[in-house]
Design an enzyme around this catalytic site. Structure first.
Site, short mmCIF file in Angstrom:
data_model
loop_
_atom_site.label_atom_id
_atom_site.label_comp_id
_atom_site.label_asym_id
_atom_site.label_seq_id
_atom_site.Cartn_x
_atom_site.Cartn_y
_atom_site.Cartn_z
CE LYS A 60 -0.38 -0.25 5.05
NZ LYS A 60 -1.22 -0.71 6.17
CE1 TYR A 70 15.14 30.65 4.70
CE2 TYR A 70 15.48 28.33 4.14
CZ TYR A 70 15.15 29.63 3.76
OH TYR A 70 14.86 29.90 2.46
C1 PLP Z 1 -0.43 -1.67 6.88
C2 PLP Z 1 -0.96 -2.94 7.42
C3 PLP Z 1 -0.10 -4.03 7.64
C4 PLP Z 1 1.40 -3.93 7.53
O1 PLP Z 1 1.89 -3.31 8.70
P1 PLP Z 1 3.47 -3.22 8.98
O2 PLP Z 1 3.55 -2.65 10.36
O3 PLP Z 1 4.01 -2.27 7.96
O4 PLP Z 1 4.01 -4.57 8.83
C5 PLP Z 1 -0.67 -5.23 8.04
N1 PLP Z 1 -2.01 -5.34 8.23
C6 PLP Z 1 -2.86 -4.31 8.06
C7 PLP Z 1 -4.30 -4.49 8.30
C8 PLP Z 1 -2.36 -3.07 7.66
O5 PLP Z 1 -3.19 -2.04 7.51
#
Ligand code: PLP
Length: 358
Positions: free
Chosen positions: A33, A250
């Site tokens: 994702k 800055y």
């Molecule tokens: C994003 C997500 C994961 C992966 O999580 P990580 O901490 O990056 O391993 C697994 N399960 C669900 C439901 C998620 O939303």
């Protein structure tokens, strides 16, 4: 050409995926994702295509992009579908959907005959964000079975605190999930990255590793065998010396405590390097440890070259990667590796695969 780049080591990605699956056992959905946590969803998914059991994305459009790129393996949509049209598309493309609230159940019950999807029924075991209450697990599963639109059901839950190894909340979530689903048959999926690495009691049929695929261990301090996938790097484009007491950048946040050689680097917060990084945040210059000094600007930042006399214009600067653990940068900047990685933009992306073409 501006020397700011993100190098993506696809062999490291493959190594980390294999490590996740062997630590967990069973099968593993590679979580890609958010554009594979900023690494590029399509090249990352393609690099895993011959070894991944499947993928997970947040929402339908992310899955459609993978299908359009030729990914044929299962893809789970972690937020599920938002409406009937999305459900029809998901079914047509054989996408798997999470069902985590009543409205999604009703969509399935109201869907036209002929629609058939694989569903992952999400149980809220304590995170209190998404998922059916434990008491509703069995009735929800029964409705999925009876609606005639679901081909196969996997039971899942998600952990709130699996990255805290000594906090028993995860054990309590496992227990809640077990109790709620005791009477329900079918495969299970509990483990995110932190649980793959730190909670063997959460290992079931499917793992859902995300961040660990990209080489960042969500658990504090563990030596884990993971390999950094992204190297964010640029070069020194100019050098100047400033006197003791002189301000830099800055807000004049940094003042030199001695005569200081300052390297100007083509990388800024518009590229995703965090503006919140304080003086002293680690960097590597031509492989040697150094530090950020002065506030990060939009397009540039400054590093301390005083103790690196051989470094100068053209020197390679690693902001994170194999030499500078991204967790150290995240900790210095008051955030997490997830956010740093997702924010990388504007820089050139270069993908490397040793055995490409074999
Ligand atoms: C994003 C997500 C994961 C992966 O999580 P990580 O901490 O990056 O391993 C697994 N399960 C669900 C439901 C998620 O939303």
């Amino acid at each position: 050409m501006r020397p700011a780049h993100a190098h993506i080591d696809l062999d490291a990605l493959r190594h980390n995926y294999r490590l996740a699956r062997s630590r967990h056992g069973g099968r593993a959905l590679a979580v890609v994702k958010a554009n594979a946590y900023g690494h590029g969803a399509i090249p990352c998914a393609q690099a895993l295509a011959d070894i991944a059991d499947g993928y997970a994305v947040a929402f339908l459009d992310e899955a459609l992009a993978l299908r359009a790129a030729g990914i044929t393996a299962p893809i789970l949509i972690l937020e599920g579908v938002f409406d009937a049209a999305e459900l029809a598309t998901a079914a047509a493309l054989q996408l798997w959907i999470v069902v985590h609230h009543e409205e999604q159940l009703r969509m399935l019950e109201a869907a036209p005959a002929g629609i058939s999807v694989e569903a992952w029924l999400k149980i809220n075991s304590g995170m209190n964000r998404a998922g059916f209450a434990p008491a509703d697990a069995l009735p929800a599963w029964q409705r999925l079975c009876h609606c005639g639109r679901v081909s196969n059901i996997t039971l899942m839950t998600h952990f709130a605190r699996a990255d805290e190894p000594h906090v028993l909340f995860t054990a309590s979530q496992i227990d809640t999930f077990e109790t709620a689903t005791a009477a329900i048959p079918g495969p299970r999926s509990l483990a995110n990255s932190a649980a793959v690495l730190g909670w063997p009691a959460a290992h079931r049929d499917w793992a859902r590793p995300g961040i660990l695929l990209y080489g960042a261990n969500p658990l504090p301090g563990a030596d884990d065998g993971l390999q950094a996938v992204m190297t964010l790097e640029s070069r020194v484009i100019a050098v100047r010396e400033i006197d003791a007491g002189a301000p830099l950048g800055y807000g004049a946040r940094f003042h030199a405590s001695r005569r200081t050689r300052v390297g100007l680097v083509a990388m800024g917060y518009a590229d995703g390097y965090p503006r919140s990084a304080p003086d002293g945040t680690p960097v590597a210059v031509d492989g040697a440890a150094s530090a950020l000094i002065g506030r990060v600007s939009m397009d540039m930042l400054t590093v301390d070259l005083t103790d690196l006399p051989a470094a100068g214009p053209g020197s390679r600067v690693e902001l994170w990667g194999p030499q500078v653990a991204i967790n150290r940068v995240a900790q210095a900047a008051g955030t997490i590796a997830y956010e740093l990685l997702c924010n990388v933009k504007r820089v050139g992306f270069e993908y490397h695969r040793r055995d490409e073409g074999l």
